[in-house]
Design a protein around this motif. Structure first.
Motif, mmCIF file in Angstrom:
data_model
loop_
_atom_site.group_PDB
_atom_site.id
_atom_site.type_symbol
_atom_site.label_atom_id
_atom_site.label_comp_id
_atom_site.label_asym_id
_atom_site.label_seq_id
_atom_site.Cartn_x
_atom_site.Cartn_y
_atom_site.Cartn_z
ATOM 1 N N ASP A 114 0.846 -1.189 0.000
ATOM 2 C CA ASP A 114 0.000 0.000 0.000
ATOM 3 C C ASP A 114 0.886 1.245 0.000
ATOM 4 O O ASP A 114 2.001 1.244 0.527
ATOM 5 C CB ASP A 114 -0.894 0.032 1.236
ATOM 6 N N VAL A 115 0.366 2.317 -0.594
ATOM 7 C CA VAL A 115 1.083 3.591 -0.641
ATOM 8 C C VAL A 115 0.197 4.661 -0.007
ATOM 9 O O VAL A 115 -0.936 4.878 -0.441
ATOM 10 C CB VAL A 115 1.433 3.983 -2.089
ATOM 11 N N ALA A 116 0.716 5.303 1.028
ATOM 12 C CA ALA A 116 -0.052 6.311 1.751
ATOM 13 C C ALA A 116 0.094 7.686 1.104
ATOM 14 O O ALA A 116 1.180 8.064 0.653
ATOM 15 C CB ALA A 116 0.405 6.374 3.205
ATOM 16 N N ILE A 117 -0.996 8.425 1.067
ATOM 17 C CA ILE A 117 -0.964 9.813 0.596
ATOM 18 C C ILE A 117 -0.150 10.640 1.594
ATOM 19 O O ILE A 117 -0.372 10.547 2.803
ATOM 20 C CB ILE A 117 -2.393 10.361 0.466
ATOM 21 N N GLY A 271 -9.272 13.530 -12.080
ATOM 22 C CA GLY A 271 -9.050 13.738 -10.657
ATOM 23 C C GLY A 271 -7.789 13.051 -10.174
ATOM 24 O O GLY A 271 -7.246 12.157 -10.824
ATOM 25 N N TRP A 272 -7.323 13.457 -8.995
ATOM 26 C CA TRP A 272 -6.111 12.923 -8.403
ATOM 27 C C TRP A 272 -6.405 11.615 -7.692
ATOM 28 O O TRP A 272 -7.566 11.228 -7.547
ATOM 29 C CB TRP A 272 -5.504 13.945 -7.436
ATOM 30 N N LEU A 273 -5.363 10.937 -7.277
ATOM 31 C CA LEU A 273 -5.527 9.662 -6.590
ATOM 32 C C LEU A 273 -6.163 9.867 -5.219
ATOM 33 O O LEU A 273 -5.859 10.829 -4.513
ATOM 34 C CB LEU A 273 -4.176 8.958 -6.441
ATOM 35 N N ARG A 274 -7.021 8.921 -4.867
ATOM 36 C CA ARG A 274 -7.748 8.996 -3.597
ATOM 37 C C ARG A 274 -7.611 7.671 -2.859
ATOM 38 O O ARG A 274 -7.247 6.643 -3.431
ATOM 39 C CB ARG A 274 -9.233 9.298 -3.855
ATOM 40 N N HIS A 275 -7.932 7.697 -1.580
ATOM 41 C CA HIS A 275 -7.929 6.489 -0.760
ATOM 42 C C HIS A 275 -8.766 5.391 -1.438
ATOM 43 O O HIS A 275 -9.894 5.620 -1.847
ATOM 44 C CB HIS A 275 -8.512 6.806 0.623
ATOM 45 N N ALA A 295 -5.182 6.375 2.823
ATOM 46 C CA ALA A 295 -5.109 7.681 3.474
ATOM 47 C C ALA A 295 -3.837 7.774 4.305
ATOM 48 O O ALA A 295 -3.387 6.799 4.910
ATOM 49 C CB ALA A 295 -6.335 7.899 4.352
ATOM 50 N N GLY A 296 -3.258 8.953 4.326
ATOM 51 C CA GLY A 296 -2.044 9.172 5.095
ATOM 52 C C GLY A 296 -2.320 9.866 6.418
ATOM 53 O O GLY A 296 -3.467 10.158 6.773
ATOM 54 N N ALA A 297 -1.258 10.131 7.132
ATOM 55 C CA ALA A 297 -1.366 10.817 8.419
ATOM 56 C C ALA A 297 -1.656 12.302 8.218
ATOM 57 O O ALA A 297 -1.394 12.865 7.147
ATOM 58 C CB ALA A 297 -0.072 10.641 9.204
#
Length: 306
Positions: A114-117, A271-275, A295-297
């Motif tokens: 997984d990759v967090a925003i 649109g941009w990348l979202r959760h 989703a990121g911190a």
């Protein structure tokens, strides 16, 4: 050869040689970086496997944890495609040398992680690239010797927080937090002999595609690159030393990121990348990476003293 780093059922991570649909595990305790340092990568094919496992279902790590990552601007059309949103023409100096920035080796993730925003970003993006891995030490490397320093190639997913990147680059220091969150390497290291039959111009005639939630968003070819890896290696080694395990990034193939689509058609932009989004990047003969955006911190506040 095609080599992976995988989670062994014994509980450790091992380097494995991909043979058909099987992985022949090498001895435990030896990383791909160790093999490059010792100059024994070619001998891996002759080792007796410590275990043999089906490739399908294995947890793959990033093939190696690089010592340094230099990401170059190999594809000038990518810059041209972006210039509408950036409101600035492509600098003529990009035709004189393959400019690059340093990325964060500590942020390398595996091909299916997984990759967090990044904290505070609302304009998260991917970039579809190729990585060349340095296999032997060199400084001030001549152009006609540059390819001999390449141990192999893999995909590079350059994750970019565009709003953070644009904001900080106005200060003239280049990308920093905008590129600091994650860089994907994988799924395997492919040695140059595997793709030699596809040599074309100053690269290889191999397709590159990117998908978001199954939708084809990016489509290009490796051999449309302007600055090939030999030029990148010669330039990046000027006055310094490239070491085994250093990674050189190709830069983004044209159409290989969302930002280009935004620049060309803001009104029709997807649109941009979202959760929850899934990004799949594919390069012929090198494999694919497939990752979920999460989703990121929240950003921790700074002092208010300034």
């Amino acid at each position: 050869m095609r080599l992976v780093t995988y989670a062994s059922p014994t509980g450790d991570d091992r380097v494995g040689l991909v043979v058909g649909d099987q992985v022949h595990g090498l001895e435990p305790g030896v990383s791909l970086l160790d093999l490059l340092d010792a100059g024994t990568l070619a001998a891996a094919a002759e080792q007796t496997p410590s275990e043999m496992l089906p490739l399908a279902g294995l947890t793959l790590r990033a093939p190696l944890q690089p010592r340094a990552i230099r990401d170059c601007t190999g594809y000038l059309q990518h810059l041209r495609n972006c210039q509408g949103a950036a409101d600035s023409p492509v600098d003529e100096r990009n035709h004189q040398f393959p400019a690059f920035y340093f990325s964060n080796p500590a942020a390398v993730v595996g091909p299916y992680d997984d990759v967090a925003i990044p904290p505070g970003s609302e304009q998260f993006d991917y970039e579809l690239e190729i990585a060349a891995v340095i296999g032997r030490t060199g400084s001030n490397i001549p152009l006609d010797e540059a390819e001999s320093h390449i141990a192999g190639y893999m995909l590079l997913g350059d994750w970019s927080a565009r709003d953070l990147q644009i904001n900080e680059m106005e200060l003239g220091l280049g990308p920093a937090k905008g590129k600091d969150g994650a860089t994907t390497l994988g799924p395997m290291l492919v040695t140059p002999d595997e793709i030699e039959p596809y040599r074309s111009r100053n690269a290889f005639d191999l397709g590159m595609t990117g998908y978001v939630n199954g939708e084809l968003v990016s489509e290009g070819r490796w051999d449309t690159i302007d600055w090939g890896f030999p030029d990148m290696i010669t330039y990046t080694s000027r006055g310094t030393t490239l070491r085994p395990g250093d990674v050189i990034g190709s830069g983004t193939v044209p159409t290989g990121c969302l930002y280009e689509h935004f620049a060309k058609d803001p009104a029709g932009f997807r649109g941009w990348l979202r959760h929850g989004d899934e990004v799949r990047l594919v390069v012929e003969r090198l494999g694919e990476i497939r990752q979920r955006v999460v989703a990121g911190a929240k950003p921790q506040p700074l002092s208010s003293g300034y």
